[in-house]
Design a protein around this motif. Sequence first.
Motif, short mmCIF file in Angstrom:
data_model
loop_
_atom_site.label_atom_id
_atom_site.label_comp_id
_atom_site.label_asym_id
_atom_site.label_seq_id
_atom_site.Cartn_x
_atom_site.Cartn_y
_atom_site.Cartn_z
N GLY A 378 -39.24 27.05 -34.76
CA GLY A 378 -39.23 26.75 -33.32
C GLY A 378 -40.53 26.13 -32.85
N ILE A 379 -41.66 26.69 -33.24
CA ILE A 379 -42.95 26.15 -32.77
C ILE A 379 -43.27 24.82 -33.44
N ILE A 380 -42.81 24.62 -34.67
CA ILE A 380 -42.99 23.32 -35.33
C ILE A 380 -42.27 22.23 -34.54
N LEU A 381 -41.03 22.52 -34.14
CA LEU A 381 -40.24 21.55 -33.37
C LEU A 381 -40.86 21.29 -32.00
N MET A 382 -41.39 22.32 -31.36
CA MET A 382 -42.00 22.17 -30.04
C MET A 382 -43.27 21.33 -30.10
N LEU A 383 -44.11 21.60 -31.07
CA LEU A 383 -45.37 20.85 -31.19
C LEU A 383 -45.13 19.41 -31.62
N SER A 384 -43.99 19.15 -32.25
CA SER A 384 -43.65 17.79 -32.70
C SER A 384 -43.03 16.95 -31.58
N ASN A 385 -42.65 17.60 -30.47
CA ASN A 385 -41.99 16.93 -29.36
C ASN A 385 -43.03 16.29 -28.44
N LYS A 386 -43.10 14.94 -28.45
CA LYS A 386 -44.12 14.23 -27.67
C LYS A 386 -43.92 14.39 -26.17
#
Length: 425
Positions: A378-386
């Motif tokens: 979840g946090i990987i996807l959030m931090l990857s979202n520009k």
Amino acid sequence: MTASDNKKSLLKKIISIILGFGPGIFAIGYTIGTGSVTSMIVAGSTFGMQLLWVLFLSCLFSGILMFAYGNYALVTGETALYGFKKHLKFGKLIAILIILGISFGQWNSLMGILGISSNIIFEILALNFSGLTPYKYEIILSVAITIIVTFYLLMLVGKYTFFEKILVVFVSFMGLSFIISFFFVQPHGIDVVKGLIPTIPDVPGGKMLVAAFVGTTMAAATFLSRPLFIQGKGWTIANLDQQKKDSITAAVLIFVISGVIMAVAAGALFYEGKKVTQVIDMASTLEPVAGKWAVTIFFCGALSAGLSSIFPCLLIAPLLVADYQSGTLDTSSKQFRIITAIACLVALIGPAFGANPIQIQILSQVFNVFVLPIVILGIILMLSNKKVMKDYKTSLGVYIGMYAALFFSLVISYNGTIALMGYFQ
């Protein structure tokens, strides 16, 4: 300035440093509770320092994930589950599964924590009043009820800063107690070095302890709750550097204190061929070398570990629900009072049925690992979202650390599944 003034000035500086802890103090409170103490003692007494590598990796990844979740909160101003629900596809389902998974694990853990803490108080009383032994069940249950009611009442009147100050006292005393214990017994130096080489003990219970280790030192609740505690602390994007230092400090202290507990058990019990199966066995960690004083010091440390975990474990379910709903926690709401009351009743199940709290505690830590991969992804996807992170860019090193943590969590979840299947066969 006189020598007396110098001493007072030094004491003030030490106190200000301790009170200057940020949300990391909650990470330590969550992590080094009776679950961690129990897992470290059982592992140290059974396998010596062989599982030190698991502890090291868990603490390393915990530091990275605390840093990642903290930065997300400071940059976006949002909390974790609220962000998942808002920005991720299937985010609502993911958030609900996380709430159910973590609450189940933490409430089970709370049952073990309360059981062990009550047993410790009984053992301290029994050391001085031998006539109490026939009334063990009644006393343990009464102590458990007293502890949980007291903490519930404190929850109703407390705010973030109040909880933080109480945790600082418990965690500081716990760390000091175990470090003092370490001076009585130590493991062999070569065993500490060997313990950093990855191996899983090929004996019954080995896989279970590895999973329990990760479940207690790399707890998903620690990362998910961090944005809310950062919010409670009043930190903003101006505190990015402070957030980084707080994450590192928390991870290092978790490793040091947990490692010391394992080392004490290895030094006192492993070399003697003794194992821990009951709460009183934990006291024997130091009794052969230091007598009742050392037992008292050790028990006080273990009790502080338990009490420092009760607040975070009671807080986690209402925290996650509030996070999902709006991203803010209202400790005076009816919802908060009802959820924490249910948690208190669940906590009393173990002591009421006279269950072995050590077995409950280790099992609860194993259950904690299954939700971990979702929380990391979840946090990987959030931090990857520009769109979410705007101009902030997460470093390559942090991404490598998070993907390594994800792989590690998947391996441990598989390992935990095999361990539980073997346990319930």
